[in-house]
Motif scaffolding. Structure first.
Motif, PDB file in Angstrom:
ATOM      1  N   ASP A   1      -4.906  -7.968 -18.039  1.00 25.47           N
ATOM      2  CA  ASP A   1      -3.546  -8.505 -18.086  1.00 25.47           C
ATOM      3  C   ASP A   1      -2.587  -7.428 -17.602  1.00 25.47           C
ATOM      4  O   ASP A   1      -2.645  -6.282 -18.082  1.00 25.47           O
ATOM      5  N   ILE A   2      -1.698  -7.779 -16.681  1.00 22.27           N
ATOM      6  CA  ILE A   2      -0.753  -6.825 -16.111  1.00 22.27           C
ATOM      7  C   ILE A   2       0.658  -7.405 -16.177  1.00 22.27           C
ATOM      8  O   ILE A   2       0.867  -8.587 -15.885  1.00 22.27           O
ATOM      9  N   GLU A   3       1.595  -6.559 -16.544  1.00 24.61           N
ATOM     10  CA  GLU A   3       3.023  -6.868 -16.421  1.00 24.61           C
ATOM     11  C   GLU A   3       3.624  -5.816 -15.498  1.00 24.61           C
ATOM     12  O   GLU A   3       3.591  -4.625 -15.812  1.00 24.61           O
ATOM     13  N   LEU A   4       4.172  -6.248 -14.370  1.00 22.57           N
ATOM     14  CA  LEU A   4       4.741  -5.312 -13.403  1.00 22.57           C
ATOM     15  C   LEU A   4       6.164  -4.963 -13.832  1.00 22.57           C
ATOM     16  O   LEU A   4       7.039  -5.821 -13.893  1.00 22.57           O
ATOM     17  N   LEU A   5       6.384  -3.680 -14.118  1.00 25.94           N
ATOM     18  CA  LEU A   5       7.681  -3.220 -14.626  1.00 25.94           C
ATOM     19  C   LEU A   5       8.600  -2.724 -13.521  1.00 25.94           C
ATOM     20  O   LEU A   5       9.816  -2.950 -13.571  1.00 25.94           O
ATOM     21  N   SER A   6       8.047  -2.011 -12.521  1.00 23.92           N
ATOM     22  CA  SER A   6       8.897  -1.472 -11.458  1.00 23.92           C
ATOM     23  C   SER A   6       8.056  -1.125 -10.241  1.00 23.92           C
ATOM     24  O   SER A   6       6.852  -0.905 -10.341  1.00 23.92           O
ATOM     25  N   ILE A   7       8.740  -1.102  -9.074  1.00 27.04           N
ATOM     26  CA  ILE A   7       8.125  -0.699  -7.808  1.00 27.04           C
ATOM     27  C   ILE A   7       9.037   0.328  -7.164  1.00 27.04           C
ATOM     28  O   ILE A   7      10.239   0.077  -7.002  1.00 27.04           O
TER      29      ILE A   7
ATOM     30  N   GLN B   1       0.830  -1.196   0.000  1.00 35.93           N
ATOM     31  CA  GLN B   1       0.000   0.000   0.000  1.00 35.93           C
ATOM     32  C   GLN B   1       0.872   1.258   0.000  1.00 35.93           C
ATOM     33  O   GLN B   1       1.850   1.361   0.747  1.00 35.93           O
ATOM     34  N   GLY B   2       0.525   2.201  -0.853  1.00 38.39           N
ATOM     35  CA  GLY B   2       1.231   3.469  -0.923  1.00 38.39           C
ATOM     36  C   GLY B   2       2.420   3.482  -1.857  1.00 38.39           C
ATOM     37  O   GLY B   2       2.942   4.564  -2.172  1.00 38.39           O
ATOM     38  N   GLN B   3       2.867   2.314  -2.315  1.00 37.72           N
ATOM     39  CA  GLN B   3       4.001   2.287  -3.239  1.00 37.72           C
ATOM     40  C   GLN B   3       3.545   2.625  -4.660  1.00 37.72           C
ATOM     41  O   GLN B   3       2.423   2.322  -5.059  1.00 37.72           O
ATOM     42  N   ARG B   4       4.446   3.249  -5.347  1.00 32.86           N
ATOM     43  CA  ARG B   4       4.186   3.628  -6.743  1.00 32.86           C
ATOM     44  C   ARG B   4       4.693   2.513  -7.644  1.00 32.86           C
ATOM     45  O   ARG B   4       5.830   2.048  -7.498  1.00 32.86           O
ATOM     46  N   VAL B   5       3.842   2.069  -8.553  1.00 33.69           N
ATOM     47  CA  VAL B   5       4.235   1.004  -9.470  1.00 33.69           C
ATOM     48  C   VAL B   5       4.062   1.481 -10.911  1.00 33.69           C
ATOM     49  O   VAL B   5       3.274   2.393 -11.192  1.00 33.69           O
ATOM     50  N   ALA B   6       4.793   0.858 -11.800  1.00 31.86           N
ATOM     51  CA  ALA B   6       4.645   1.078 -13.238  1.00 31.86           C
ATOM     52  C   ALA B   6       4.341  -0.271 -13.875  1.00 31.86           C
ATOM     53  O   ALA B   6       5.039  -1.262 -13.607  1.00 31.86           O
ATOM     54  N   VAL B   7       3.317  -0.304 -14.702  1.00 25.53           N
ATOM     55  CA  VAL B   7       2.875  -1.553 -15.309  1.00 25.53           C
ATOM     56  C   VAL B   7       2.574  -1.346 -16.792  1.00 25.53           C
ATOM     57  O   VAL B   7       2.407  -0.217 -17.256  1.00 25.53           O
ATOM     58  N   HIS B   8       2.526  -2.460 -17.481  1.00 26.61           N
ATOM     59  CA  HIS B   8       1.865  -2.500 -18.780  1.00 26.61           C
ATOM     60  C   HIS B   8       0.569  -3.272 -18.576  1.00 26.61           C
ATOM     61  O   HIS B   8       0.516  -4.211 -17.760  1.00 26.61           O
ATOM     62  N   PHE B   9      -0.475  -2.889 -19.293  1.00 25.34           N
ATOM     63  CA  PHE B   9      -1.759  -3.552 -19.082  1.00 25.34           C
ATOM     64  C   PHE B   9      -2.536  -3.648 -20.389  1.00 25.34           C
ATOM     65  O   PHE B   9      -2.320  -2.893 -21.338  1.00 25.34           O
ATOM     66  N   ASP B  10      -3.462  -4.599 -20.387  1.00 22.72           N
ATOM     67  CA  ASP B  10      -4.473  -4.733 -21.438  1.00 22.72           C
ATOM     68  C   ASP B  10      -5.794  -5.034 -20.754  1.00 22.72           C
ATOM     69  O   ASP B  10      -5.877  -5.967 -19.942  1.00 22.72           O
ATOM     70  N   VAL B  11      -6.818  -4.251 -21.069  1.00 19.74           N
ATOM     71  CA  VAL B  11      -8.171  -4.511 -20.584  1.00 19.74           C
ATOM     72  C   VAL B  11      -8.975  -5.062 -21.755  1.00 19.74           C
ATOM     73  O   VAL B  11      -9.050  -4.437 -22.819  1.00 19.74           O
TER      74      VAL B  11
END
Length: 221
Positions: free
Chosen positions: A207-213, A116-126
């Motif tokens: 669909d999510i790909e987690l790139l960074s935290i 909680q509270g962390q910033r993430v960067a993702v790629h996604f497809d809905v």
């Protein structure tokens, strides 16, 4: 003084000696022959001009090509995801009704990962019924598009938060590099709202790909 008869005889001899015989006269050219000769002359003059223009065009084209930049490398195509057996999906703890997920790559389960509270960067497809409704993978970025960033735990639609709550729940247990596909009930998607082609109460695929935290704070602070 010569008589009139003698003068006439003399003039007849002069005309006889100066007139060309028929065999030596230049043949008279018809209009068609004259036109053909003119066209032949024009064509013979046009050939050198045409050759010169083609040579100049070839030189200018070669010069232009020599200064063009090298073509950019295309973003590799993503591999098509094969249909997953529904029995392989797991329920994400703490979600009611449950979000079902399957990790295509990496992953440590439904716990841990981004907090909680962390910033993430993702790629996604809905996706809805197999159609891609929204994606971050358009464009020519180094990761094949423009990554999407949000603060985990911030309610959907709030500043810094994702656009649907499935993002907050879905990153549980995901490490950097994990690729996850989820079946999202409407309670974690758009609920009873209609959004573009998506009808009210629709179940989505996310669909999510987690790139960074980002470990502490928010990106940019």
């Amino acid at each position: 003084m010569a008589s009139l008869a003698q003068q006439s005889a003399f003039m007849g001899r002069v005309l006889t000696t100066t007139r060309r015989p028929n065999s030596q006269r230049a043949p008279r050219m018809t209009k068609t022959a004259i036109r053909a000769q003119q066209e032949s002359t024009e064509e013979s003059l046009a050939l050198p001009r045409r050759a010169a223009m083609q040579s100049a065009l070839a030189v200018s084209t070669a010069a232009a090509l020599s200064v063009l930049p090298e073509p950019a490398l295309a973003t590799p195509r993503r591999k098509k995801v094969e249909k997953i057996d529904p029995a392989l999906y797991k329920e994400l703890p703490g979600t009611t009704p449950p979000i079902k997920y399957y990790d295509l790559k990496g992953g440590v389960g439904g716990e841990g990962g981004a907090k909680q509270g962390q910033r993430v960067a993702v790629h996604f497809d809905v996706k809805w019924r197999g159609l891609t409704i929204a994606t971050s993978r358009q464009g020519a970025g180094v990761t094949g598009g423009v990554p999407y960033g949000y603060n985990v735990g911030v309610p959907a639609g709030s500043p810094g938060g994702p656009f649907i709550n499935a993002f907050n729940e879905g990153v549980r247990g995901m490490g950097v590099g994990t690729v996850r596909t989820m079946i999202v009930p409407p309670e974690y998607a758009y609920g009873d709202r209609r959004v573009q082609e998506i009808p009210p109460g629709a179940t989505l695929q996310l669909d999510i790909e987690l790139l960074s935290i980002k470990k502490e704070g928010v990106f940019g602070k």
